[in-house]
Design a protein around this motif. Sequence first.
Motif, mmCIF file in Angstrom:
data_model
loop_
_atom_site.group_PDB
_atom_site.id
_atom_site.type_symbol
_atom_site.label_atom_id
_atom_site.label_comp_id
_atom_site.label_asym_id
_atom_site.label_seq_id
_atom_site.Cartn_x
_atom_site.Cartn_y
_atom_site.Cartn_z
ATOM 1 N N GLY A 99 -3.465 13.425 -3.424
ATOM 2 C CA GLY A 99 -4.014 12.085 -3.521
ATOM 3 C C GLY A 99 -4.090 11.627 -4.969
ATOM 4 O O GLY A 99 -3.525 12.262 -5.869
ATOM 5 N N ASN B 74 5.423 3.354 2.455
ATOM 6 C CA ASN B 74 4.972 1.981 2.215
ATOM 7 C C ASN B 74 4.072 1.540 3.362
ATOM 8 O O ASN B 74 3.758 2.322 4.265
ATOM 9 C CB ASN B 74 6.166 1.037 2.018
ATOM 10 N N SER B 75 3.649 0.266 3.351
ATOM 11 C CA SER B 75 2.713 -0.186 4.389
ATOM 12 C C SER B 75 3.299 -0.149 5.787
ATOM 13 O O SER B 75 2.574 -0.073 6.755
ATOM 14 C CB SER B 75 2.206 -1.586 4.155
ATOM 15 N N SER C 54 -8.796 9.122 -3.750
ATOM 16 C CA SER C 54 -8.218 8.265 -2.707
ATOM 17 C C SER C 54 -6.891 8.864 -2.244
ATOM 18 O O SER C 54 -6.160 9.474 -3.022
ATOM 19 C CB SER C 54 -7.982 6.851 -3.244
ATOM 20 N N LYS C 55 -6.587 8.668 -0.959
ATOM 21 C CA LYS C 55 -5.312 9.140 -0.404
ATOM 22 C C LYS C 55 -4.283 8.010 -0.349
ATOM 23 O O LYS C 55 -3.172 8.210 0.145
ATOM 24 C CB LYS C 55 -5.532 9.705 1.003
ATOM 25 N N GLU C 56 -4.657 6.841 -0.839
ATOM 26 C CA GLU C 56 -3.704 5.729 -0.865
ATOM 27 C C GLU C 56 -3.953 4.865 -2.100
ATOM 28 O O GLU C 56 -5.003 4.960 -2.740
ATOM 29 C CB GLU C 56 -3.819 4.882 0.400
ATOM 30 N N PHE D 195 6.076 9.830 0.387
ATOM 31 C CA PHE D 195 5.338 8.634 -0.003
ATOM 32 C C PHE D 195 5.800 7.491 0.900
ATOM 33 O O PHE D 195 7.007 7.265 1.059
ATOM 34 C CB PHE D 195 5.570 8.323 -1.477
ATOM 35 N N SER E 272 0.854 5.216 0.755
ATOM 36 C CA SER E 272 0.124 6.324 1.362
ATOM 37 C C SER E 272 0.976 7.586 1.280
ATOM 38 O O SER E 272 2.158 7.529 0.921
ATOM 39 C CB SER E 272 -0.246 6.006 2.808
ATOM 40 N N ILE E 273 0.371 8.714 1.611
ATOM 41 C CA ILE E 273 1.025 10.007 1.394
ATOM 42 C C ILE E 273 0.996 10.822 2.682
ATOM 43 O O ILE E 273 -0.046 10.929 3.346
ATOM 44 C CB ILE E 273 0.334 10.807 0.273
ATOM 45 N N ASP E 274 2.126 11.396 3.035
ATOM 46 C CA ASP E 274 2.237 12.234 4.230
ATOM 47 C C ASP E 274 2.546 13.666 3.781
ATOM 48 O O ASP E 274 3.528 13.895 3.064
ATOM 49 C CB ASP E 274 3.345 11.705 5.143
ATOM 50 N N LYS F 159 0.851 -1.195 0.000
ATOM 51 C CA LYS F 159 0.000 0.000 0.000
ATOM 52 C C LYS F 159 0.882 1.238 0.000
ATOM 53 O O LYS F 159 1.852 1.320 0.753
ATOM 54 C CB LYS F 159 -0.901 0.012 1.231
#
Length: 559
Positions: free
Chosen positions: A146, A215-216, A156-158, A213, A135-137, A133
């Motif tokens: 997103g 990772n899970s 989506s944000k992920e 960016f 995701s974005i910070d 997955k």
Amino acid sequence: MYNYRPVGIYSAKTIFDEERDQRLGTGNGNFIIYPRIWNDDFQSYNYSFDWNRDKDELFSLLSVSSKDLLGNCITGKDIFIKEYELIKEKIHDTDYYPPALRMFKNHDQVTGKNVYLSLIIHYTDVKQVAGEKISIDFDSNVFDVGFTTDGKTISSKEFILEKKYFREKGYRINEESHFSIQFYDDSSAKLVVLNNLLIKCKNTHSDDKKINFLNSKGDIVGCIIVKENKNIILSNRSFKYIKLKRKLHIDNDLKVIKERILSSYITDENNNEVKSKDENEFLTKYTKSLVGNYLSRVPISFSTQFSVDELEIDNTYLEQENIISGTEVLQGSAYLKYVQKKYFLEHNISEKEIRDTIFMFISPIDSKPDAALSGRLVAGYVIYEGLYHFSAIIHRFTSDVLLHEIMHELGLAHTFDGKEKLENDIKREQDNLLIYKNNKEIFSQNKKLIEDWKKDLQIRLPSQYPFLYGTESIPNKQKWQEKISNFEAENNSNDLQNEKNIISTELMIRFFEKRAKLHQIVFKQGTTDNVMDYSGMKYGFFNYQYNITKELHEEFNHI
């Protein structure tokens, strides 16, 4: 963009898929994300983006590789490298160079389009990514970031890299869309390309910000540095397109110019090519594209206001002066000086109008082949008549050409202009200054002469008329008075203009000296993908070029 091989759409499992499933495993997050210009489309993006081209050759991008850039940097290589080394990070023990993004607050309102980026996910084994997955910070007070499906909203944000995407060697989602997603996993490439990242900027920020960016596991696997936008340059200059028409070829010249204008390539807010048969309608969309799609790559925000005018030029005179010959321009600088002076005089252009306008003189005739361009024709050019004069001759009416010439007026040299070229510009202005200062002495001497004439006028007796002044006979006191008054008016007018020329030239010398000091990096001609080079690929500008325009504007406020 990414042309490795034709790929299919996911279908039912095959024996190949089952074998592949056995090695998919669970993603361990050991991959790296490289943000790049959206779809590798250097004609449609609308933001300032600079990166050091690290790994670009692996991604089949059109950009010049980092190795080739550095190999062709002949001056200031250490300075150029330092720009990127200062922001270097480590991701999975790999040197990582975050790209620098510049954008306006409410970028979509300023430019007409949102900021889209492509994310290239590079891995060495499918086990590193399958099922992972992303995701974005980011700072949510400043940005909204997103993934999009329509180019307008964030859906989506992920993003989940589902295992099913890797059961074949190639897989695409939204293949016909601008915002496609592509998977490659074979001997030639191990990449996932997400062409659907959308970034919105809600506020100004005075410090650089990072978009990370993850990772899970929450580890950083890529990032972007968004440069501060509090001090981005805003210009009120509008555009004036002036169609040049030769006195003996008016109808034909206007027809040629219309064809050149309407054949220019631009895209709209939906990234579709714009076509029109109506000149004014097209110029409205063209100017909007020029400002929103091209000048935003500096980035500087210009007005989209424009006007259109025509100027009749005397081709007989120009041919007698050997400035043009038939349908060929022989002396580009003299050609631009002639049309600019003629237009400014005929329309009584004020100093305020000069400071508020970008004058684009569209020529119906081409330049002669230029040896510096390997025999190709010059597309456009500028001359420095004054710091606040933004004027150019345009032979090839394209956004790249207009952007290139406007950036010269802002103060950017070619990427291949070395110290000698920049110092020659200074020397030329210094020579002009000497002429103006010599003129000042002449006008001063004339004033003393005029005072002597006035004394003579008072004491000369009627019987002393007529008298000879040089070869001219002065018949009476009235004519002597007229001669003195006319000469004084002309001398004062010339003296006033000369004083303006001195001030303007001294300013240009300071400007050119500052410009020469700031331009410390030089490449071989035609070896970069920069707008200020003579090459086919025009990705935009290097970060150091933005810093040059910013420093020049802070001192001279000329934009």
